[in-house]
Design an enzyme around this catalytic site. Sequence first.
Site, PDB file in Angstrom:
ATOM      1  CG  HIS A  23      15.804  -1.525 -90.033  1.00 26.35           C
ATOM      2  ND1 HIS A  23      16.803  -1.801 -89.127  1.00 26.35           N
ATOM      3  CD2 HIS A  23      15.371  -0.280 -89.727  1.00 26.35           C
ATOM      4  CE1 HIS A  23      16.971  -0.762 -88.324  1.00 26.35           C
ATOM      5  NE2 HIS A  23      16.109   0.187 -88.682  1.00 26.35           N
ATOM      6  CG  HIS A  25      11.731   2.536 -87.287  1.00 23.31           C
ATOM      7  ND1 HIS A  25      11.948   2.283 -85.953  1.00 23.31           N
ATOM      8  CD2 HIS A  25      12.932   2.360 -87.894  1.00 23.31           C
ATOM      9  CE1 HIS A  25      13.220   1.985 -85.758  1.00 23.31           C
ATOM     10  NE2 HIS A  25      13.846   2.029 -86.929  1.00 23.31           N
ATOM     11  CG  ASP A  27       7.752   5.680 -84.887  1.00 24.90           C
ATOM     12  OD1 ASP A  27       8.410   4.873 -85.574  1.00 24.90           O
ATOM     13  OD2 ASP A  27       8.216   6.221 -83.863  1.00 24.90           O
ATOM     14  N   GLY A 185      17.161   4.092 -80.862  1.00 22.95           N
ATOM     15  CA  GLY A 185      17.455   5.368 -80.227  1.00 22.95           C
ATOM     16  C   GLY A 185      18.925   5.694 -80.381  1.00 22.95           C
ATOM     17  CG  HIS A 212      18.387   0.464 -84.357  1.00 24.67           C
ATOM     18  ND1 HIS A 212      17.261  -0.271 -84.068  1.00 24.67           N
ATOM     19  CD2 HIS A 212      18.043   1.294 -85.375  1.00 24.67           C
ATOM     20  CE1 HIS A 212      16.275   0.100 -84.876  1.00 24.67           C
ATOM     21  NE2 HIS A 212      16.725   1.046 -85.687  1.00 24.67           N
ATOM     22  CD  GLU A 215      21.458   4.886 -88.246  1.00 23.44           C
ATOM     23  OE1 GLU A 215      20.808   5.488 -89.118  1.00 23.44           O
ATOM     24  OE2 GLU A 215      20.980   4.510 -87.171  1.00 23.44           O
ATOM     25  CG  ASP A 304      15.667   3.588 -90.815  1.00 25.28           C
ATOM     26  OD1 ASP A 304      15.117   2.994 -89.865  1.00 25.28           O
ATOM     27  OD2 ASP A 304      16.599   4.397 -90.663  1.00 25.28           O
TER      28      ASP A 304
END
Length: 384
Positions: A23, A25, A27, A185, A212, A215, A304
């Site tokens: 996991h 990202h 960006d 998102g 996702h 959380e 993350d």
Amino acid sequence: MTSQNRNVPGPDQIRRAPKVLLHDHLDGGLRPGTVVELAAAQGYEGLPETEADRLGRWFREAADSGSLERYLETFAHTCAVMQSRDALFRVAAECAEDLAEDGVVYAEVRYAPEQHLTAGLTLEEVVEAVNDGFREGERRAREAGHRIRVGALLTAMRHAARALEIAELANRYRDRGVVGFDIAGAEAGYPPTRHLDAFEYLKRENNHFTIHAGEAFGLPSIWQALQWCGADRLGHGVRIIDDITTTDDGGVTLGRLASYVRDKRVPLEMCPTSNLQTGAAASYAEHPIGLLRKLHFRVTVNTDNRLMSGTSMSREFERLVDTFGYTLDDMQWFTVNAMKSAFIPFDERLAMINDVVKPGYAELKSEWLFRQTAVTSGSSASSG
């Protein structure tokens, strides 16, 4: 048993240990200097800082601010400089290099192709640029003496309406660098059930996907991700702790959903530092990962967003070792969990476990034992 006679690793051993990341990202993991250089090259003037160290500090402080708006602003800046093929290629290559330098031997890195179209790229061009960048990063890592394999997860945004389109894209590039699908998102107000057509399509195609869930939103999002959508893994999943009751005398009772997650070996992609930033946990000591590891859930450790959290896989493990006294055996357990849960074929997962992960930890344990034996021998000689 004290830490002196348990194989508790130090920072150097943690860094050299083979690690598996599920996991992360794209960006959320740029080098601050790359953001500055890409912004200058593209004429992007929105950065809050134009010096790399100060910009890196700004990203971390924004993520720690407790303000969701400021946290989301950080991604507006990184995505803004990731709109050309060259930029995407560079960011992906550097991602693979940085992970390999940190001891990661296998990684699944996710990104949303729909967020990189403002300069005219097509979805296919975005995927191909990132895939090419990962291959270049793997090549550079090999030249530097590191081993890594990187697979891409294509992400659809929960608030948008392109999930089926992105799922179809992931299927077209399957076996060509893309290993699965994800949605990301805001959870609240955007349940995964809004994208059932994408998940039904992926299941018909026998493809892999993670969601996702659990959380920012609670148990209902986990239940929907598993029972309505059929997710193979849960992104974060920390709120499964809400279905576990503990008593002062150490008793533990699992609710029906928590029992299902444990019994079915559903992988939990946990990201401790990020969870602290978003308020999913109050501290490392209070993070659910400690109890879930004791209860033998299939827990994995992840980063993350390395830029926003100022973290790496090594730093995540350092914090867990410091907090829970985890040993090399615990690190191996988390790593094997992750490799078992990867979205590549079974024989390739098994080869990574048996040929890379287990031998790597065996070497570190032998090194630790040798040092302990030397210390014990030295003490005996001194006392004699």
